[in-house]
Design an enzyme around this catalytic site. Structure first.
Site, PDB file in Angstrom:
ATOM      1  N   HIS A   1       4.249 -13.106   0.237  1.00  0.00           N
ATOM      2  CA  HIS A   1       5.405 -12.069   0.640  1.00  0.00           C
ATOM      3  C   HIS A   1       5.319 -12.341   2.488  1.00  0.00           C
ATOM      4  O   HIS A   1       7.017 -12.388   3.059  1.00  0.00           O
ATOM      5  CB  HIS A   1       5.112 -10.602   0.228  1.00  0.00           C
TER       6      HIS A   1
ATOM      7  N   GLU B   1       0.753   0.222   7.434  1.00  0.00           N
ATOM      8  CA  GLU B   1       0.853   0.767   6.781  1.00  0.00           C
ATOM      9  C   GLU B   1       0.504   0.459   4.589  1.00  0.00           C
ATOM     10  O   GLU B   1      -0.457   0.924   3.860  1.00  0.00           O
ATOM     11  CB  GLU B   1       2.423   0.299   5.963  1.00  0.00           C
ATOM     12  N   ASP B   2       0.066  -1.232   4.535  1.00  0.00           N
ATOM     13  CA  ASP B   2      -1.084  -1.064   3.287  1.00  0.00           C
ATOM     14  C   ASP B   2      -2.061  -1.435   3.203  1.00  0.00           C
ATOM     15  O   ASP B   2      -3.440  -1.400   2.541  1.00  0.00           O
ATOM     16  CB  ASP B   2      -0.243  -2.428   2.808  1.00  0.00           C
TER      17      ASP B   2
ATOM     18  N   ASP C   1      12.551  -7.694   4.739  1.00  0.00           N
ATOM     19  CA  ASP C   1      11.489  -7.176   3.869  1.00  0.00           C
ATOM     20  C   ASP C   1      12.139  -7.209   2.386  1.00  0.00           C
ATOM     21  O   ASP C   1      11.701  -7.351   1.623  1.00  0.00           O
ATOM     22  CB  ASP C   1      10.843  -6.497   4.523  1.00  0.00           C
TER      23      ASP C   1
HETATM   24 ZN    ZN Z   1       6.825  -5.724   3.197  1.00  0.00          ZN
END
Ligand code: ZN
Length: 177
Positions: A33, A63-64, A120
């Site tokens: 991704h 974020e992840d 995205d």
């Molecule tokens: Zn993303």
């Protein structure tokens, strides 16, 4: 020097996301991704915007993976760190609020942050089309498409090419099953 920075960003992202997979049934490594989003913004800027490509590789690290903005700043500079922050949701808020805020905040983001957002969302729609998450109902997929279109509506005016790429994926929503 920029080749070096890009290579470092790719390496950093690959390490941070090493254990993460996409939600789709093919469960591709998450780096796929990040590579797709980086390629989209690199093409859109015709290879002339290394900071944007670097931020694309790093766009989900805060974020992840809980990477701190300060760490990105130390490694990749204040500009890249700010750009990644700009496309990062506040995880203290619940999911519905975060999604609504993405729609509301989109028009107020910088041009590069908007390019990153469009890339995205285009990547996410393509991925849902190619390899949908097994536990997502058709309604959930449709809702995701509609929400992504709202976010992208607030991002337009930065890259006709990226916008066309998103629109192409969005136009395939009739294929959702
Ligand atoms: Zn993303």
């Amino acid at each position: 020097l920029n080749i070096l920075r890009i290579a470092r960003a790719l390496d950093f992202a690959a390490r941070k996301h090493a254990g993460q997979r996409r939600k789709g049934e093919a469960a591709e490594p998450y780096i796929n991704h990040l590579a797709e989003v980086a390629l989209l913004v690199a093409e859109a800027s015709r290879g002339a915007d290394p900071d944007l490509v670097i931020a694309a590789y790093l766009h989900d690290t805060i974020e992840d993976q809980g990477v701190r903005r300060e760490e990105l700043e130390a490694l990749f500079g204040a500009y890249v760190a700010r750009l990644v922050s700009e496309v990062t949701d506040d995880k203290n808020l619940d999911k519905a609020v975060r999604k609504e805020l993405q729609v509301q905040h989109a028009p107020h983001k910088s041009a590069r942050a908007r390019m990153l957002k469009i890339a995205d969302k285009a990547s996410n729609l393509r991925s849902i089309l190619a390899s949908p998450p097994a536990d997502w109902s058709i309604d959930r997929k449709r809702e995701y498409f509609e929400w992504a279109a709202k976010v992208v509506a607030g991002c337009r005016g930065v890259s006709p090419w990226l916008e066309a790429g998103f629109d192409e994926a969005y136009a395939r929503r009739a294929e959702l099953a």
